[in-house]
Design an enzyme around this catalytic site. Structure first.
Site, PDB file in Angstrom:
ATOM      1  N   TYR A  53      19.524  21.517  53.091  1.00 46.55           N
ATOM      2  CA  TYR A  53      18.647  20.497  52.507  1.00 46.55           C
ATOM      3  C   TYR A  53      18.205  20.968  51.123  1.00 46.55           C
ATOM      4  O   TYR A  53      17.380  21.873  50.997  1.00 46.55           O
ATOM      5  CB  TYR A  53      17.427  20.249  53.387  1.00 46.55           C
ATOM      6  CG  TYR A  53      17.729  19.719  54.772  1.00 46.55           C
ATOM      7  CD1 TYR A  53      18.949  19.125  55.071  1.00 46.55           C
ATOM      8  CD2 TYR A  53      16.780  19.811  55.781  1.00 46.55           C
ATOM      9  CE1 TYR A  53      19.212  18.642  56.346  1.00 46.55           C
ATOM     10  CE2 TYR A  53      17.043  19.330  57.053  1.00 46.55           C
ATOM     11  CZ  TYR A  53      18.254  18.748  57.334  1.00 46.55           C
ATOM     12  OH  TYR A  53      18.519  18.272  58.597  1.00 46.55           O
ATOM     13  N   HIS A 122      24.290  23.490  62.836  1.00 41.25           N
ATOM     14  CA  HIS A 122      24.064  22.147  62.295  1.00 41.25           C
ATOM     15  C   HIS A 122      25.210  21.191  62.639  1.00 41.25           C
ATOM     16  O   HIS A 122      24.980  20.023  62.974  1.00 41.25           O
ATOM     17  CB  HIS A 122      23.915  22.261  60.771  1.00 41.25           C
ATOM     18  CG  HIS A 122      23.121  21.171  60.148  1.00 41.25           C
ATOM     19  ND1 HIS A 122      22.522  21.285  58.917  1.00 41.25           N
ATOM     20  CD2 HIS A 122      22.828  19.923  60.574  1.00 41.25           C
ATOM     21  CE1 HIS A 122      21.892  20.166  58.619  1.00 41.25           C
ATOM     22  NE2 HIS A 122      22.067  19.317  59.600  1.00 41.25           N
ATOM     23  N   SER A 201      16.120  11.002  62.910  1.00 42.99           N
ATOM     24  CA  SER A 201      16.220   9.598  62.468  1.00 42.99           C
ATOM     25  C   SER A 201      15.820   8.622  63.568  1.00 42.99           C
ATOM     26  O   SER A 201      16.508   7.629  63.806  1.00 42.99           O
ATOM     27  CB  SER A 201      17.629   9.277  61.958  1.00 42.99           C
ATOM     28  OG  SER A 201      17.932  10.039  60.811  1.00 42.99           O
ATOM     29  N   PRO A 202      14.694   8.883  64.274  1.00 46.05           N
ATOM     30  CA  PRO A 202      14.281   7.938  65.329  1.00 46.05           C
ATOM     31  C   PRO A 202      13.837   6.596  64.759  1.00 46.05           C
ATOM     32  O   PRO A 202      13.675   5.638  65.505  1.00 46.05           O
ATOM     33  CB  PRO A 202      13.120   8.671  66.013  1.00 46.05           C
ATOM     34  CG  PRO A 202      12.551   9.551  64.947  1.00 46.05           C
ATOM     35  CD  PRO A 202      13.726   9.998  64.130  1.00 46.05           C
ATOM     36  N   LEU A 203      13.659   6.540  63.441  1.00 41.27           N
ATOM     37  CA  LEU A 203      13.298   5.277  62.790  1.00 41.27           C
ATOM     38  C   LEU A 203      14.498   4.645  62.096  1.00 41.27           C
ATOM     39  O   LEU A 203      14.352   3.806  61.209  1.00 41.27           O
ATOM     40  CB  LEU A 203      12.165   5.511  61.783  1.00 41.27           C
ATOM     41  CG  LEU A 203      10.857   5.988  62.424  1.00 41.27           C
ATOM     42  CD1 LEU A 203       9.849   6.384  61.361  1.00 41.27           C
ATOM     43  CD2 LEU A 203      10.279   4.906  63.331  1.00 41.27           C
ATOM     44  N   GLY A 204      15.713   5.060  62.508  1.00 40.70           N
ATOM     45  CA  GLY A 204      16.912   4.442  61.950  1.00 40.70           C
ATOM     46  C   GLY A 204      17.022   4.616  60.450  1.00 40.70           C
ATOM     47  O   GLY A 204      17.455   3.707  59.743  1.00 40.70           O
ATOM     48  N   ARG A 205      16.641   5.803  59.965  1.00 39.91           N
ATOM     49  CA  ARG A 205      16.647   6.121  58.527  1.00 39.91           C
ATOM     50  C   ARG A 205      15.804   5.129  57.738  1.00 39.91           C
ATOM     51  O   ARG A 205      16.131   4.751  56.613  1.00 39.91           O
ATOM     52  CB  ARG A 205      18.078   6.192  57.992  1.00 39.91           C
ATOM     53  CG  ARG A 205      18.932   7.192  58.765  1.00 39.91           C
ATOM     54  CD  ARG A 205      20.265   7.455  58.108  1.00 39.91           C
ATOM     55  NE  ARG A 205      21.091   8.319  58.946  1.00 39.91           N
ATOM     56  CZ  ARG A 205      21.016   9.650  58.976  1.00 39.91           C
ATOM     57  NH1 ARG A 205      20.144  10.269  58.229  1.00 39.91           N
ATOM     58  NH2 ARG A 205      21.814  10.353  59.761  1.00 39.91           N
ATOM     59  N   GLY A 206      14.701   4.722  58.349  1.00 40.06           N
ATOM     60  CA  GLY A 206      13.747   3.839  57.685  1.00 40.06           C
ATOM     61  C   GLY A 206      13.911   2.379  58.009  1.00 40.06           C
ATOM     62  O   GLY A 206      12.968   1.594  57.851  1.00 40.06           O
ATOM     63  N   GLY A 210      10.725  -1.613  59.168  1.00 40.37           N
ATOM     64  CA  GLY A 210      10.487  -2.936  58.609  1.00 40.37           C
ATOM     65  C   GLY A 210       9.965  -2.883  57.185  1.00 40.37           C
ATOM     66  O   GLY A 210       9.491  -3.880  56.648  1.00 40.37           O
TER      67      GLY A 210
END
Length: 324
Positions: A53, A122, A201-206, A210
């Site tokens: 990163y 990784h 990414s539990p938020l689907g990469r943003g 919404g």
């Protein structure tokens, strides 16, 4: 909460630090430092970074920020993806024992610590048997440089083989309302072997928040992802509206509902939503208070997104064919 059955204990929610230095537009070090400190104040003490990163910059940032609070932190980092800062698109994997040994020493130096709590491979190296890589990782445990071992995006069969060499504490994989593929074979193996799951990414990469920007920055890597392109994006944003409808009943945001869905999957699951801003960190933290009904969990589970999660799925799944 207990992560796996090897003795590791982490906060129920972690913090993915990648975006502070990599992949999501311009960095803001002051806000990133403030976000990390706020996380610790809230009790979000499971911090996730990796040597790739920002080509080491993220480990240095995390290390500087936690220097006076190291004993509060369950610190995870990763090795195995190698690249060239002059050509960020070029990447390879290296799972050789020699590289394992050099990578941990470099990470410890950047982090300014004498050990990391959880050390992940990784990505799997198709040219090195997993037994050799994990054997070298196990030596790091014996040397006191690492407390627990993990794998990221590994197949079910690779996880089984690795666990024979040295107990695996956690597997990190993408998992969200929009990324469900691990449920078929990986998740059952983790539960059979007593290995914790760390969804990234539990938020689907943003997307599941919404609150996507109307135009992604030119260097935002989501521009390369099939779900964020053209008709796929339009179709997926319609699904987000269904999540928004559920959120309105709970007086919550769509992102909090998406996180609550992941958290509802079991007490062996410790998601690490990434953010570089305190505002979103606090929103994510509040998802711990959202208790979805069984009916809503089931209804949300039926949402099906359009498009694969990576343009080249072999980057994720290729090791299944190469190693099994």
């Amino acid at each position: 909460m207990k992560l796996g059955n090897q003795g590791a204990e982490v906060s129920r929610l972690g913090l993915g630090c990648m975006g502070m230095s990599f992949a999501y537009g311009a960095a803001d070090e002051n806000e990133s430092v403030a976000t990390l400190r706020r996380a610790l104040d809230l009790g979000i003490t499971f911090l996730d970074t990796a040597d790739m990163y920002g080509f080491g910059a993220n480990e240095e940032l995390v290390g500087r920020t936690i220097a006076d609070r190291r004993d509060e932190v369950f610190l995870a980092t990763k090795f195995g993806i190698v690249g060239d800062p002059r050509n960020p698109a070029a990447r390879d994997v290296n799972g050789s024992p020699e590289y394992v040994r050099s990578a941990i020493d470099a990470s410890l130096q950047r982090l300014g610590v004498d050990h990391v709590d959880l050390y992940y491979q990784h990505r799997m190296d198709p040219n090195v048997p997993i037994e050799e890589t994990v054997g070298a990782m196990a030596e790091l445990v014996q040397a006191g440089k690492v407390r627990y071992l993990g794998l990221s995006e590994a197949s079910a069969e690779t996880i089984r083989r690795a666990h024979v060499v040295h107990p695996i504490t956690a597997v990190q994989s993408e998992w969200s309302l929009f990324s469900r593929d691990i449920e078929e074979s990986v998740l059952p193996v983790l539960r059979e072997l007593g290995i914790g799951l760390v969804p990234y990414s539990p938020l689907g990469r943003g997307m599941l928040t919404g609150a996507l920007p109307t135009e992604l920055a030119a260097d935002d890597f989501r521009r390369t992802l099939p779900r964020f392109s053209g008709d796929n994006l339009d179709a997926n944003l319609k699904l987000v509206e269904e999540i928004r409808a559920v959120a309105s009943r709970y007086d919550a945001t769509p992102g909090q509902i998406a996180l609550a869905w992941v958290l509802a999957q079991g007490n062996d699951v410790a998601p690490i939503p990434g953010t570089k801003r305190r505002k979103y960190l606090e929103e994510n933290w509040a998802a711990l208070d959202v208790q979805l009904s069984a009916d809503d969990v089931e209804a949300l589970s039926k949402l099906t997104p359009v498009g694969t999660r990576y343009a080249d799925m072999s980057w994720v799944a290729g090791e299944t064919a190469a190693q099994n």
